[in-house]
Design an enzyme around this catalytic site. Structure first.
Site, PDB file in Angstrom:
ATOM      1  N   SER A   9       0.875  -1.174   0.000  1.00  0.00           N
ATOM      2  CA  SER A   9       0.000   0.000   0.000  1.00  0.00           C
ATOM      3  C   SER A   9       0.912   1.223   0.000  1.00  0.00           C
ATOM      4  CB  SER A   9      -0.864   0.004   1.271  1.00  0.00           C
ATOM      5  OG  SER A   9      -1.176   1.352   1.620  1.00  0.00           O
ATOM      6  N   HIS A  34      -1.538  -1.708  -4.155  1.00  0.00           N
ATOM      7  CA  HIS A  34      -2.786  -1.433  -3.431  1.00  0.00           C
ATOM      8  C   HIS A  34      -2.877   0.078  -3.260  1.00  0.00           C
ATOM      9  CE1 HIS A  34      -5.979  -2.339  -0.431  1.00  0.00           C
ATOM     10  NE2 HIS A  34      -5.479  -1.317   0.238  1.00  0.00           N
ATOM     11  N   ASP A  36      -4.879   3.258  -2.014  1.00  0.00           N
ATOM     12  CA  ASP A  36      -5.938   3.614  -1.059  1.00  0.00           C
ATOM     13  C   ASP A  36      -6.623   4.915  -1.439  1.00  0.00           C
ATOM     14  OD1 ASP A  36      -3.835   2.188   1.363  1.00  0.00           O
ATOM     15  OD2 ASP A  36      -5.867   1.504   0.916  1.00  0.00           O
ATOM     16  N   MET A  38      -9.449   7.560  -0.635  1.00  0.00           N
ATOM     17  CA  MET A  38     -10.259   7.999   0.507  1.00  0.00           C
ATOM     18  C   MET A  38     -10.936   9.325   0.177  1.00  0.00           C
ATOM     19  SD  MET A  38      -7.670   7.231   3.670  1.00  0.00           S
ATOM     20  CE  MET A  38      -6.701   5.724   3.741  1.00  0.00           C
ATOM     21  N   HIS A  69      -8.521   0.548  -3.506  1.00  0.00           N
ATOM     22  CA  HIS A  69      -9.290   0.262  -2.289  1.00  0.00           C
ATOM     23  C   HIS A  69     -10.154   1.477  -2.036  1.00  0.00           C
ATOM     24  CE1 HIS A  69      -9.181  -0.484   2.346  1.00  0.00           C
ATOM     25  NE2 HIS A  69     -10.390  -0.604   1.832  1.00  0.00           N
ATOM     26  N   MET A  71     -12.297   3.569  -0.237  1.00  0.00           N
ATOM     27  CA  MET A  71     -12.853   3.959   1.057  1.00  0.00           C
ATOM     28  C   MET A  71     -13.651   5.242   0.856  1.00  0.00           C
ATOM     29  SD  MET A  71      -9.524   2.945   3.276  1.00  0.00           S
ATOM     30  CE  MET A  71      -8.447   3.061   1.845  1.00  0.00           C
ATOM     31  N   MET A 142     -10.470  -6.045   6.577  1.00  0.00           N
ATOM     32  CA  MET A 142      -9.671  -4.980   7.176  1.00  0.00           C
ATOM     33  C   MET A 142      -9.178  -5.435   8.544  1.00  0.00           C
ATOM     34  SD  MET A 142      -9.513  -2.644   4.964  1.00  0.00           S
ATOM     35  CE  MET A 142      -8.660  -1.419   5.968  1.00  0.00           C
ATOM     36  N   PHE A 148      -6.142   5.258   7.916  1.00  0.00           N
ATOM     37  CA  PHE A 148      -4.734   5.644   8.097  1.00  0.00           C
ATOM     38  C   PHE A 148      -3.811   4.438   8.044  1.00  0.00           C
ATOM     39  CE2 PHE A 148      -5.729   9.955   9.186  1.00  0.00           C
ATOM     40  CZ  PHE A 148      -7.008   9.869   9.722  1.00  0.00           C
ATOM     41  N   GLY A 150      -0.072   2.645   9.258  1.00  0.00           N
ATOM     42  CA  GLY A 150       0.731   2.645  10.473  1.00  0.00           C
ATOM     43  C   GLY A 150       0.006   2.239  11.749  1.00  0.00           C
ATOM     44  N   ASP A 176      -5.710  -6.396   5.227  1.00  0.00           N
ATOM     45  CA  ASP A 176      -5.245  -5.039   4.962  1.00  0.00           C
ATOM     46  C   ASP A 176      -5.228  -4.218   6.248  1.00  0.00           C
ATOM     47  OD1 ASP A 176      -6.543  -2.249   2.957  1.00  0.00           O
ATOM     48  OD2 ASP A 176      -4.582  -2.625   3.871  1.00  0.00           O
ATOM     49  N   GLY A 178      -1.825  -2.953   9.074  1.00  0.00           N
ATOM     50  CA  GLY A 178      -0.901  -3.351  10.144  1.00  0.00           C
ATOM     51  C   GLY A 178      -0.183  -4.654   9.883  1.00  0.00           C
ATOM     52  N   GLY A 198       1.680  -1.790   4.164  1.00  0.00           N
ATOM     53  CA  GLY A 198       2.101  -0.430   3.848  1.00  0.00           C
ATOM     54  C   GLY A 198       3.367  -0.057   4.604  1.00  0.00           C
TER      55      GLY A 198
HETATM   56  C1  DX5 Z   1      -5.931   1.851   5.711  1.00  0.00           C
HETATM   57  C2  DX5 Z   1      -5.566   1.326   4.320  1.00  0.00           C
HETATM   58  C3  DX5 Z   1      -4.477   0.294   4.366  1.00  0.00           C
HETATM   59  C4  DX5 Z   1      -3.186   0.855   4.979  1.00  0.00           C
HETATM   60  C5  DX5 Z   1      -2.155  -0.255   5.083  1.00  0.00           C
HETATM   61  O1  DX5 Z   1      -7.160   2.524   5.648  1.00  0.00           O
HETATM   62  O2  DX5 Z   1      -6.685   0.713   3.702  1.00  0.00           O
HETATM   63  O3  DX5 Z   1      -4.217  -0.167   3.030  1.00  0.00           O
HETATM   64  O4  DX5 Z   1      -2.676   1.878   4.173  1.00  0.00           O
HETATM   65  O5  DX5 Z   1      -1.005   0.336   5.611  1.00  0.00           O
HETATM   66  P1  DX5 Z   1      -0.352  -0.296   6.936  1.00  0.00           P
HETATM   67  O6  DX5 Z   1       0.211  -1.630   6.477  1.00  0.00           O
HETATM   68  O7  DX5 Z   1       0.718   0.698   7.311  1.00  0.00           O
HETATM   69  O8  DX5 Z   1      -1.448  -0.434   7.934  1.00  0.00           O
HETATM   70 ZN    ZN Z   2      -6.225  -0.357   1.893  1.00  0.00          ZN
END
Ligand code: DX5
Ligand code: ZN
Length: 220
Positions: A9, A34, A36, A38, A69, A71, A142, A148, A150, A176, A178, A198
């Protein structure tokens, strides 16, 4: 067993150099990207939309697989634009879809694979019900509250992956949020085969090693 894929990501990458970051991930062995998306309504954060996806596609060439993805609160609204911008997998949130069955059909009509994601608070039964009436290509579980990068991996979500894998042995099941080398074995044991990661990859000074380690752990 099923084919295992690693999809970095780029949410926490240097967004001012997004094209280069995407190319770097592909050079480091990513199986897909991937992206993201938003909208600041479905999640309390804003990233980018189809105009940026179009530029990423121009930058990386036609062959790499890109999952968007979504969102966003109106996932129906962006299907055509994302298809024309070069997205290959359109993953919407079950919680945001007016009519998920119809949306999956519409996504496929535009030549993309249809992914359906569920947030931590959404029971896996809702996704299983959908898959029963209208099969998706990818189910995305998820493992953080979306919005976010991290955040910490939510291990209880592996119950959902296990349940999905039990009912659908060949479905592409993604996790997806952490995910990194420290928790990938939980994902493997539960039956996930599409791994979004990510921060664990982005903040490493050897992303190739992280991607290789993730792939080895998930397919072991
Ligand atoms: C969160 C995203 C994830 C996120 C993954 O809303 O959908 O794709 O960026 O990043 P890490 O692996 O740092 O959680
Ligand atoms: Zn994502």
């Amino acid at each position: 067993a099923y084919q295992c894929k690693i999809g970095p990501s780029i949410l926490n990458s240097d967004l001012a150099r997004l094209g280069d970051e995407c190319k770097r991930m592909l050079e480091c062995g990513a199986d897909y990207l991937h992206l993201d998306v938003m909208d600041g309504h479905f999640v309390p954060n804003i990233t980018f939309g189809h105009p940026v996806v179009q530029c990423i596609r121009k930058s990386i060439g036609d062959s790499p697989v890109c999952e968007v993805h979504m969102m966003v609160s109106k996932p129906e609204q962006w299907v055509k634009a994302m298809a024309e911008s070069g997205a290959n997998i359109y993953t919407f949130h079950l919680e945001a879809a007016e009519n998920a069955e119809q949306l999956i059909k519409d996504i496929r009509m535009e030549g993309m694979k249809a992914g359906c994601a569920i947030k931590p608070a959404t029971p896996v039964s809702k996704l299983l019900d959908l898959l029963y009436t209208q099969m998706a290509d990818v189910a995305l579980v998820m493992t953080v509250e979306p919005g976010f990068g991290g955040q910490s991996f939510m291990r209880p979500m592996m119950e959902k992956v296990r349940e999905l894998r039990k009912v659908h042995p060949t479905l592409d099941i993604g996790v997806d949020g952490g995910v990194g080398p420290n928790c990938i074995h939980h994902c493997a044991e539960a039956g996930a085969n599409m791994i979004v990661s990510g921060s664990a990859i982005m903040r490493s000074n050897d992303p190739r090693k992280v991607i290789t380690d993730l792939r080895n752990d998930i397919s072991s």
